[in-house]
Design a protein around this motif. Structure first.
Motif, PDB file in Angstrom:
ATOM      1  N   LEU A  91       8.990  39.771 -43.292  1.00 36.45           N
ATOM      2  CA  LEU A  91       7.770  38.969 -43.153  1.00 36.45           C
ATOM      3  C   LEU A  91       7.146  38.681 -44.521  1.00 36.45           C
ATOM      4  O   LEU A  91       6.880  39.598 -45.299  1.00 36.45           O
ATOM      5  CB  LEU A  91       6.765  39.696 -42.260  1.00 36.45           C
ATOM      6  N   GLY A  92       6.973  37.376 -44.807  1.00 39.20           N
ATOM      7  CA  GLY A  92       6.293  36.946 -46.014  1.00 39.20           C
ATOM      8  C   GLY A  92       7.138  36.912 -47.276  1.00 39.20           C
ATOM      9  O   GLY A  92       6.659  36.469 -48.320  1.00 39.20           O
ATOM     10  N   THR A 103      11.827  31.615 -45.020  1.00 42.11           N
ATOM     11  CA  THR A 103      10.731  32.579 -44.951  1.00 42.11           C
ATOM     12  C   THR A 103      10.289  32.818 -43.512  1.00 42.11           C
ATOM     13  O   THR A 103      10.072  31.860 -42.767  1.00 42.11           O
ATOM     14  CB  THR A 103       9.499  32.088 -45.762  1.00 42.11           C
ATOM     15  N   LEU A 104      10.168  34.087 -43.153  1.00 42.65           N
ATOM     16  CA  LEU A 104       9.523  34.491 -41.897  1.00 42.65           C
ATOM     17  C   LEU A 104       8.033  34.477 -42.187  1.00 42.65           C
ATOM     18  O   LEU A 104       7.534  35.311 -42.941  1.00 42.65           O
ATOM     19  CB  LEU A 104      10.008  35.884 -41.477  1.00 42.65           C
ATOM     20  N   GLU A 105       7.317  33.501 -41.612  1.00 39.65           N
ATOM     21  CA  GLU A 105       5.904  33.312 -41.938  1.00 39.65           C
ATOM     22  C   GLU A 105       4.954  34.108 -41.056  1.00 39.65           C
ATOM     23  O   GLU A 105       3.910  34.539 -41.512  1.00 39.65           O
ATOM     24  CB  GLU A 105       5.536  31.840 -41.868  1.00 39.65           C
ATOM     25  N   SER A 106       5.307  34.277 -39.780  1.00 38.79           N
ATOM     26  CA  SER A 106       4.410  35.040 -38.904  1.00 38.79           C
ATOM     27  C   SER A 106       5.185  35.669 -37.755  1.00 38.79           C
ATOM     28  O   SER A 106       6.259  35.210 -37.387  1.00 38.79           O
ATOM     29  CB  SER A 106       3.277  34.158 -38.354  1.00 38.79           C
ATOM     30  N   VAL A 107       4.594  36.736 -37.218  1.00 41.94           N
ATOM     31  CA  VAL A 107       5.158  37.465 -36.086  1.00 41.94           C
ATOM     32  C   VAL A 107       4.038  37.671 -35.081  1.00 41.94           C
ATOM     33  O   VAL A 107       2.938  38.097 -35.437  1.00 41.94           O
ATOM     34  CB  VAL A 107       5.725  38.839 -36.526  1.00 41.94           C
ATOM     35  N   ARG A 108       4.326  37.341 -33.828  1.00 43.64           N
ATOM     36  CA  ARG A 108       3.370  37.552 -32.748  1.00 43.64           C
ATOM     37  C   ARG A 108       4.059  38.356 -31.664  1.00 43.64           C
ATOM     38  O   ARG A 108       5.286  38.266 -31.546  1.00 43.64           O
ATOM     39  CB  ARG A 108       2.904  36.196 -32.189  1.00 43.64           C
ATOM     40  N   PRO A 109       3.383  39.114 -30.886  1.00 42.82           N
ATOM     41  CA  PRO A 109       1.939  39.354 -30.903  1.00 42.82           C
ATOM     42  C   PRO A 109       1.550  40.354 -32.000  1.00 42.82           C
ATOM     43  O   PRO A 109       2.406  40.996 -32.608  1.00 42.82           O
ATOM     44  CB  PRO A 109       1.680  39.953 -29.519  1.00 42.82           C
ATOM     45  N   GLU A 110       0.252  40.456 -32.212  1.00 39.93           N
ATOM     46  CA  GLU A 110      -0.260  41.464 -33.133  1.00 39.93           C
ATOM     47  C   GLU A 110       0.109  42.839 -32.592  1.00 39.93           C
ATOM     48  O   GLU A 110       0.149  43.050 -31.383  1.00 39.93           O
ATOM     49  CB  GLU A 110      -1.793  41.365 -33.245  1.00 39.93           C
ATOM     50  N   LYS A 111       0.357  43.753 -33.481  1.00 43.03           N
ATOM     51  CA  LYS A 111       0.670  45.118 -33.065  1.00 43.03           C
ATOM     52  C   LYS A 111      -0.627  45.840 -32.705  1.00 43.03           C
ATOM     53  O   LYS A 111      -1.664  45.630 -33.337  1.00 43.03           O
ATOM     54  CB  LYS A 111       1.395  45.852 -34.202  1.00 43.03           C
ATOM     55  N   LYS A 118       7.500  44.664 -26.273  1.00 43.96           N
ATOM     56  CA  LYS A 118       8.888  44.581 -25.807  1.00 43.96           C
ATOM     57  C   LYS A 118       9.611  43.512 -26.630  1.00 43.96           C
ATOM     58  O   LYS A 118       8.972  42.559 -27.086  1.00 43.96           O
ATOM     59  CB  LYS A 118       8.927  44.205 -24.324  1.00 43.96           C
ATOM     60  N   PRO A 119      10.925  43.637 -26.797  1.00 45.26           N
ATOM     61  CA  PRO A 119      11.663  42.616 -27.547  1.00 45.26           C
ATOM     62  C   PRO A 119      11.414  41.198 -27.031  1.00 45.26           C
ATOM     63  O   PRO A 119      11.312  40.258 -27.815  1.00 45.26           O
ATOM     64  CB  PRO A 119      13.125  43.037 -27.374  1.00 45.26           C
ATOM     65  N   SER A 120      11.287  41.023 -25.732  1.00 42.76           N
ATOM     66  CA  SER A 120      11.074  39.685 -25.167  1.00 42.76           C
ATOM     67  C   SER A 120       9.687  39.113 -25.474  1.00 42.76           C
ATOM     68  O   SER A 120       9.458  37.915 -25.297  1.00 42.76           O
ATOM     69  CB  SER A 120      11.291  39.716 -23.653  1.00 42.76           C
ATOM     70  N   ASP A 121       8.761  39.958 -25.933  1.00 41.79           N
ATOM     71  CA  ASP A 121       7.405  39.496 -26.268  1.00 41.79           C
ATOM     72  C   ASP A 121       7.311  38.844 -27.652  1.00 41.79           C
ATOM     73  O   ASP A 121       6.391  38.088 -27.922  1.00 41.79           O
ATOM     74  CB  ASP A 121       6.411  40.658 -26.232  1.00 41.79           C
ATOM     75  N   TYR A 122       8.233  39.183 -28.537  1.00 38.77           N
ATOM     76  CA  TYR A 122       8.142  38.712 -29.921  1.00 38.77           C
ATOM     77  C   TYR A 122       8.319  37.195 -30.015  1.00 38.77           C
ATOM     78  O   TYR A 122       9.149  36.607 -29.332  1.00 38.77           O
ATOM     79  CB  TYR A 122       9.219  39.368 -30.793  1.00 38.77           C
ATOM     80  N   ARG A 123       7.512  36.590 -30.898  1.00 41.52           N
ATOM     81  CA  ARG A 123       7.643  35.186 -31.267  1.00 41.52           C
ATOM     82  C   ARG A 123       7.504  35.110 -32.783  1.00 41.52           C
ATOM     83  O   ARG A 123       6.650  35.777 -33.377  1.00 41.52           O
ATOM     84  CB  ARG A 123       6.566  34.311 -30.620  1.00 41.52           C
TER      85      ARG A 123
END
Length: 132
Positions: A91-92, A103-111, A118-123
């Motif tokens: 990230l970043g 570049t990986l600019e953002s990861v959702r959801p917030e921790k 869950k793996p399926s929740d990540y965007r």
């Protein structure tokens, strides 16, 4: 006449099944702004696919931390000839890919401390700055 009815009963569902496959295969790729694990995306040039979250040590939004943490994601670059080339992004931090920077600019959801992601929740959101 019975044979024609039987043939139609078999052929019609088969035609629908084949047309569903053709529609799925021609579906446009996602852009790099909201990509799930396992989903292929066109990111300003390269076609990529996030495969696995290797590390998510981000500081939860409802906690205080000494270190902000980081996210590392295992990726696959799908080249024009169909070859899959693995790489990893943090990230970043820009990563050299082809003739540019990926570049990986953002990861959702917030921790959070009270919810497991869950793996399926990540965007993920990605950006590619191509070379000259």
């Amino acid at each position: 006449m019975q044979n024609i009815v039987r043939l139609a009963a078999i052929a019609l569902p088969a035609a629908f099944a084949l047309s569903a496959c053709a529609t799925t295969a021609g579906a446009p790729l996602a852009d790099g702004s909201d990509v799930a694990l396992g989903q292929r995306a066109y990111v300003d040039g390269p076609i990529v696919q996030p495969v696995e979250v290797v590390e998510d040590s981000r500081c939860p939004m409802n906690a205080r931390c000494v270190w902000a943490g980081r996210v590392r994601v295992k990726m696959v670059w799908i080249r024009g000839n169909g070859e899959k080339q693995p790489f990893e992004v943090t990230l970043g931090e820009p990563t050299q890919l082809a003739d540019g920077q990926f570049t990986l600019e953002s990861v959702r959801p917030e921790k959070r401390t009270d919810i497991e992601i869950k793996p399926s929740d990540y965007r993920f959101s990605f950006r590619f700055a191509g070379g000259l």
